[in-house]
Every structure is written in C-alpha cells, then in structure tokens.
Design an enzyme around this catalytic site. Structure first.
Site: not given
Ligand code: GUN
Length: 286
Positions: A54, A98, A121
C-alpha cells in the site's frame, strides 16, 4: 474451452495512472499531496506485506503515505488516542487500520473511531449505511475493484444472477450490496448454505470470498460463468485462490487469476479512495 483470464493487474495499472494525475491536480490546487496514514498493529507477516504494498503504491501515485507501526501489546485505548490525533490532523486525508487486529483489541470500537470522511476502507457504519442505501461515499476497495474489472471486461451485471460466497464485512456483504445496486439478482451464500454447489451453479457471476484454497470446483461452476476469485491462501509457500483453476479453465467463460487478479485492484481502489477523501474534505465534493 479455456476461460478468458481477467487481467486485474493491467486494469490496476490504468487506475493508478488516473489516480496519479488526480493526485497531481490536487497538489497543484492545494499545495500539498493527498495523504494516507496506515496503522499496522502487531506483527502479522501477511499484513506486513500488504501494508508495504500500500505504501509503495502510494509513492507511485504521488500520495504521501505514512505507516504507524505499533506493538502487538498496544491497548485499544492507545489506538483510539492515535486515531483521535489523526482525525484532528488537517494534513491527513485517509486513515486505514490494517486488519486483523491482535485478539485483545476491540476491533469494532477501533474501526468506529475513524473519521467517516477519512475512512478509505469504508468500514465505518455511516459509510456502510450510505453504501447499502445506494449512495456510497467510499466504495470498499476489494468489491469496488471487482466492479471496475467486470465493467472494463464488458461483463454485464444488470439482470443477471450473481452468487457471492462469503459474508464478510470487508468483501462479501459490500460486494452483494454493490451488485444489487447494479441490478443483478444477488444471492449471498456462506458456510451454512445448504446445497452450496447447486446454488453456485445458478450464477452468471460467481464471487468466491471464502478463504479456503481451491474450495470452488467443477461442481460449483455453470458453463459460461464469470468467476471472480478473491482468495489469497498460502499453500506450501505458494499463493493460491479459492477456485480450482483447472476446473474454472474448463468450465467458466472468464476467471481472475491468483495472483494478478483481484489483489492489485484492491490497492488501486485504496489509492482512488484516498484522493477522493482529500477532495471531499478540501472541496466538499469529489
Ligand atoms: N486486511 C485484509 N484486507 C483488508 C482491507 O481491505 N483493509 C484493511 N484495513 N485490512 C485488510
């Protein structure tokens, strides 16, 4: 027959190019780059990889990415304090925590504490509500990327039968809501669904978000179906999806590969949501 491969990586590249232009425009308008603050709590190795990807994508798009790493023992109260600081920081546009969080952390309270205008998100209940009412502020990254892929590949949604296997807050539920908003006839199936293969065989579009390697096989596939594989399972060191590729190649019309399908799109949509958050807060519209 051999299923057409749906190239998520190529589309993700095009989305990121578009986002880079938008980020540059924002920077010229405001004198600063869109900014994303990512919280990584604990030492889950998969999360570590995702967060690094990311941040790398942010840099490539001209987004100022920043990771706040906190030890696994961090209390919920400490995390809430850090989020309050980020919510009050005018130079932070997007906030992401996350997942998964360490087991002692109150995940729901943490996600609820993110400013809904910075919630890239789209996990905050306000943003979930807006999505389900068909007026999304942010579209959750993975399902949003899947819609972009279906559109880019000319796979029709309206009027067709979509089966989503999995009911997570991150993928299954928002995916079903988005497909419904696009006038698909949607079934959400899950671990308690009876006669799951029969249900899946009704699908024109089958989204597999289960988390079990090669769970979806020949018995689940209707000839001509488009199969979207959200699985990211590690099997003896190799990344593998929720769909048996060999069966999908024989029976489906189209399928996403793992890796190179849905994964890159998730990150591209996060970039897109971050620029959207920056514009929403600075200009009142995106
Ligand atoms: N862990 C797995 N997929 C995601 C996601 O799309 N966002 C976040 N914050 N954590 C994740």
């Amino acid at each position: 027959v051999s299923a057409r491969l749906l190239d998520g990586r190529a589309l993700a590249g095009r989305i990121r190019t578009r986002v880079a232009v938008e980020a540059d425009t924002f920077r010229r308008q405001t004198g600063r780059s869109p900014a994303l603050r990512v919280f990584l709590i604990g030492d889950d190795p998969a999360s570590d990889v995702y967060v690094r990807n990311k941040l790398k994508a942010s840099a490539e798009c001209g987004i100022a990415g920043e990771t706040v790493r906190l030890p696994a023992e961090t209390t919920s109260a400490e995390i809430l304090g850090r989020l309050a600081t980020a919510n009050g920081d005018g130079a932070v546009d997007g906030i992401l925590v996350q997942l998964p969080l360490p087991p002692h952390v109150e995940s729901r309270a943490v996600l609820d504490a993110i400013d809904p205008l910075r919630d890239v998100d789209a996990f905050h209940p306000e943003n979930v509500g807006l999505l389900h009412q068909g007026r999304p502020r942010f579209v959750p990254c993975t399902p949003g990327g899947i819609l972009e892929l279906l559109d880019a590949e000319g796979i029709e949604i309206a009027g067709r039968r979509a089966v989503v296997v999995g009911r997570s807050e991150i993928v299954g539920k928002p995916m079903a809501a988005l497909l419904l908003a696009r006038n698909a006839t949607v079934t959400t199936a899950h671990s308690k669904t009876r006669d799951l293969p029969d249900v899946c065989r009704e699908a024109d579009i089958l989204v597999a978000a289960i988390g079990r390697a090669r769970f979806v096989g020949a018995a689940h596939l209707n000839p001509g179906v488009a199969v979207i594989d959200v699985g990211m399972n590690r099997v003896v060191g190799k990344l593998c999806g929720d769909v048996d590729e060999e069966a999908a190649d024989r029976i489906a019309a189209a399928r996403t590969p793992v890796p190179g399908g849905v994964g890159p799109l998730t990150i591209a949509m996060l970039m897109s949501n971050t620029v959207r958050a920056a514009r929403l807060r600075c200009f009142g519209s995106a």
